[in-house]
Design a protein around this motif. Structure first.
Motif, short mmCIF file in Angstrom:
data_model
loop_
_atom_site.label_atom_id
_atom_site.label_comp_id
_atom_site.label_asym_id
_atom_site.label_seq_id
_atom_site.Cartn_x
_atom_site.Cartn_y
_atom_site.Cartn_z
N LEU A 6 0.85 -1.19 0.00
CA LEU A 6 0.00 0.00 0.00
C LEU A 6 0.88 1.24 0.00
O LEU A 6 1.94 1.26 0.63
CB LEU A 6 -0.89 0.03 1.24
N ALA A 7 0.40 2.27 -0.67
CA ALA A 7 1.07 3.56 -0.61
C ALA A 7 0.79 4.18 0.76
O ALA A 7 -0.18 3.81 1.43
CB ALA A 7 0.56 4.46 -1.72
N PRO A 8 1.61 5.13 1.20
CA PRO A 8 1.38 5.75 2.51
C PRO A 8 0.00 6.36 2.67
O PRO A 8 -0.64 6.21 3.72
CB PRO A 8 2.47 6.82 2.60
N ASN A 9 -0.51 7.03 1.63
CA ASN A 9 -1.85 7.63 1.75
C ASN A 9 -2.93 6.55 1.81
O ASN A 9 -3.92 6.70 2.53
CB ASN A 9 -2.13 8.59 0.60
N GLU A 10 -2.74 5.44 1.10
CA GLU A 10 -3.69 4.34 1.18
C GLU A 10 -3.68 3.70 2.56
O GLU A 10 -4.72 3.34 3.09
CB GLU A 10 -3.36 3.28 0.12
N THR A 11 -2.50 3.58 3.13
CA THR A 11 -2.37 3.03 4.47
C THR A 11 -3.14 3.88 5.47
O THR A 11 -3.88 3.36 6.32
CB THR A 11 -0.89 2.95 4.88
N MET A 12 -3.00 5.20 5.36
CA MET A 12 -3.70 6.11 6.26
C MET A 12 -5.22 5.98 6.09
O MET A 12 -5.97 5.94 7.06
CB MET A 12 -3.27 7.55 6.00
N GLN A 13 -5.68 5.88 4.84
CA GLN A 13 -7.11 5.78 4.58
C GLN A 13 -7.69 4.47 5.11
O GLN A 13 -8.78 4.45 5.70
CB GLN A 13 -7.38 5.93 3.09
N VAL A 14 -6.96 3.38 4.94
CA VAL A 14 -7.43 2.09 5.46
C VAL A 14 -7.46 2.13 6.98
O VAL A 14 -8.38 1.63 7.62
CB VAL A 14 -6.54 0.93 4.96
N HIS A 15 -6.46 2.78 7.57
CA HIS A 15 -6.43 2.90 9.04
C HIS A 15 -7.62 3.72 9.54
O HIS A 15 -8.24 3.37 10.55
CB HIS A 15 -5.11 3.55 9.47
N GLU A 16 -7.96 4.78 8.83
CA GLU A 16 -9.12 5.59 9.21
C GLU A 16 -10.41 4.79 9.09
O GLU A 16 -11.30 4.88 9.96
CB GLU A 16 -9.20 6.85 8.35
N SER A 63 -1.88 -5.32 6.66
CA SER A 63 -0.65 -6.11 6.72
C SER A 63 0.21 -5.88 5.48
O SER A 63 1.41 -6.20 5.48
CB SER A 63 -0.97 -7.60 6.88
N LYS A 64 -0.36 -5.32 4.43
CA LYS A 64 0.38 -5.01 3.22
C LYS A 64 0.97 -3.59 3.24
O LYS A 64 1.56 -3.14 2.28
CB LYS A 64 -0.52 -5.14 1.99
N ALA A 65 0.78 -2.93 4.37
CA ALA A 65 1.29 -1.56 4.50
C ALA A 65 2.80 -1.59 4.67
O ALA A 65 3.33 -2.50 5.32
CB ALA A 65 0.64 -0.86 5.69
N PRO A 66 3.49 -0.60 4.13
CA PRO A 66 4.93 -0.54 4.33
C PRO A 66 5.27 -0.22 5.78
O PRO A 66 4.53 0.48 6.46
CB PRO A 66 5.37 0.58 3.40
N THR A 67 6.38 -0.76 6.23
CA THR A 67 6.83 -0.46 7.59
C THR A 67 7.66 0.80 7.59
O THR A 67 8.46 1.02 6.67
CB THR A 67 7.65 -1.63 8.18
N ILE A 68 7.46 1.62 8.59
CA ILE A 68 8.21 2.87 8.72
C ILE A 68 9.23 2.69 9.82
O ILE A 68 8.90 2.25 10.92
CB ILE A 68 7.26 4.04 9.04
N ARG A 69 10.45 3.02 9.53
CA ARG A 69 11.51 2.86 10.52
C ARG A 69 11.93 4.16 11.10
O ARG A 69 11.84 5.18 10.64
CB ARG A 69 12.72 2.19 9.88
#
Length: 69
Positions: A6-16, A63-69
């Motif tokens: 997932l792109a970062p914006n998609e990750t945020m939208q799925v989280h919301e 679970s397909k979201a990128p991990t941020i370090r």
């Protein structure tokens, strides 16, 4: 084979969406205890079951979201 993320914006939208669905499910579950109308109670129970499925699906998608370090 390429792994889709997932792109970062998609990750945020799925989280919301996950947060919103969790709040809706919690509200429906709490309302089941104070509702006396059996038809409404059945609707609330159905909403809780459907919400739990949606929450599981959204968690799997996250679970397909990128991990941020």
């Amino acid at each position: 084979m390429e792994v889709l993320k997932l792109a970062p914006n998609e990750t945020m939208q799925v989280h919301e969406m996950l947060n919103f669905k969790t709040v809706c499910m919690t509200t429906s579950k709490l309302m089941e205890g104070v509702v006396f109308d059996q038809d409404l109670k059945k609707l609330l129970e159905k909403d809780v079951r459907q919400s739990m499925t949606a929450i599981t699906d959204l968690q799997n998608l996250l679970s397909k979201a990128p991990t941020i370090r």
